[in-house]
Write a protein that holds these residues in place. Structure first.
Motif, PDB file in Angstrom:
ATOM      1  N   PHE A  40      67.004  24.699   3.554  1.00 37.98           N
ATOM      2  CA  PHE A  40      66.120  24.447   4.575  1.00 37.98           C
ATOM      3  C   PHE A  40      66.683  24.020   5.938  1.00 37.98           C
ATOM      4  N   ILE A  41      67.747  23.028   5.846  1.00 37.04           N
ATOM      5  CA  ILE A  41      68.362  22.740   7.170  1.00 37.04           C
ATOM      6  C   ILE A  41      69.293  23.547   7.930  1.00 37.04           C
ATOM      7  N   THR A  50      70.190  27.670  11.930  1.00 33.40           N
ATOM      8  CA  THR A  50      70.262  29.074  12.231  1.00 33.40           C
ATOM      9  C   THR A  50      69.304  29.506  13.184  1.00 33.40           C
ATOM     10  N   GLY A  51      68.263  29.247  13.143  1.00 31.77           N
ATOM     11  CA  GLY A  51      66.943  29.482  13.930  1.00 31.77           C
ATOM     12  C   GLY A  51      67.170  29.031  15.247  1.00 31.77           C
ATOM     13  N   PHE A  52      67.928  27.848  15.436  1.00 29.78           N
ATOM     14  CA  PHE A  52      68.136  27.091  16.864  1.00 29.78           C
ATOM     15  C   PHE A  52      69.299  27.351  17.338  1.00 29.78           C
ATOM     16  N   GLY A  53      70.382  28.388  16.657  1.00 30.93           N
ATOM     17  CA  GLY A  53      71.336  28.962  16.997  1.00 30.93           C
ATOM     18  C   GLY A  53      72.768  27.849  17.074  1.00 30.93           C
ATOM     19  N   LEU A  54      72.338  26.835  16.141  1.00 26.99           N
ATOM     20  CA  LEU A  54      73.502  25.949  15.829  1.00 26.99           C
ATOM     21  C   LEU A  54      74.514  26.308  14.994  1.00 26.99           C
ATOM     22  N   TYR A  55      73.759  26.789  13.848  1.00 26.84           N
ATOM     23  CA  TYR A  55      74.836  27.396  12.816  1.00 26.84           C
ATOM     24  C   TYR A  55      75.901  28.304  13.194  1.00 26.84           C
ATOM     25  N   VAL A  90      70.131  34.774   5.137  1.00 26.86           N
ATOM     26  CA  VAL A  90      68.635  35.004   4.916  1.00 26.86           C
ATOM     27  C   VAL A  90      68.237  35.087   6.652  1.00 26.86           C
ATOM     28  N   VAL A  91      68.356  33.959   7.153  1.00 29.22           N
ATOM     29  CA  VAL A  91      67.585  33.598   8.456  1.00 29.22           C
ATOM     30  C   VAL A  91      68.380  34.612   9.491  1.00 29.22           C
ATOM     31  N   SER A  92      69.599  34.737   9.393  1.00 27.34           N
ATOM     32  CA  SER A  92      70.303  35.590  10.466  1.00 27.34           C
ATOM     33  C   SER A  92      69.718  37.078  10.345  1.00 27.34           C
ATOM     34  N   SER A  93      69.502  37.454   9.322  1.00 29.15           N
ATOM     35  CA  SER A  93      69.175  38.899   8.938  1.00 29.15           C
ATOM     36  C   SER A  93      67.844  39.051   9.517  1.00 29.15           C
ATOM     37  N   ALA A  94      66.948  37.953   9.165  1.00 29.31           N
ATOM     38  CA  ALA A  94      65.497  38.318   9.652  1.00 29.31           C
ATOM     39  C   ALA A  94      65.794  38.110  11.298  1.00 29.31           C
ATOM     40  N   ILE A  95      66.203  37.321  11.803  1.00 29.77           N
ATOM     41  CA  ILE A  95      66.468  37.297  13.369  1.00 29.77           C
ATOM     42  C   ILE A  95      66.745  38.367  13.817  1.00 29.77           C
TER      43      ILE A  95
END
Length: 151
Positions: free
Chosen positions: A65-66, A71-76, A98-103
């Protein structure tokens, strides 16, 4: 130009990668991510009465989750640029994939874009994880059945 001569010229002109510096940065980044995971596990053990064995599941979920939030905030991405392979620690790397592919595929729509491509990168990880778990469980079941090991 012959291939060997071209390779020699390329070797002379290309800059040497800072391997030792990259290894140290990856070690520190991966170690820091694991340290955060250890603190989260201790938090669950201390405040929610989990044991060392049972605290791993909520810890893994929290780390994923973290990583997804970062990733969603662009920090990862910035963490990965600094730490290289150290940021690819399996748990956080899974959440990032997972999240970067979704974005990346959000512009194609939520169903076909996000839903259809969310597990494009992480799908192979899930497949090999499930298959490996099946094989290990099968081997353990056979060994228990024949009395080689106890359950």
């Amino acid at each position: 130009m012959q291939q060997e001569k071209y390779a020699q010229i390329e070797k002379e002109l290309s800059p040497k990668p800072p391997v030792m510096k990259n290894v140290i940065k990856a070690f520190l980044t991966g170690g820091f991510i694991c340290l955060i995971g250890q603190f989260i596990a201790l938090f669950y053990i201390t405040y929610f009465d989990f044991t060392e064995r049972t605290a791993s599941n909520p810890t893994v979920a929290t780390m994923i989750f973290i990583a997804m939030l970062l990733t969603g905030f662009g920090l990862y991405k910035k963490i990965a640029q600094f730490g290289g392979a150290g940021a690819a620690v399996p748990i956080t790397g899974f959440g990032n994939a997972v999240v970067s592919s979704a974005i990346e595929h959000k512009s194609e729509g939520y169903v076909l874009g996000v839903g259809g491509n969310m597990f494009k990168l992480a799908g192979s990880v899930i497949l090999f994880g499930v298959f490996s778990a099946f094989v290990v469980a099968l081997i353990k079941t056979i060994l228990v059945k024949f009395g080689v090991v106890s359950w």
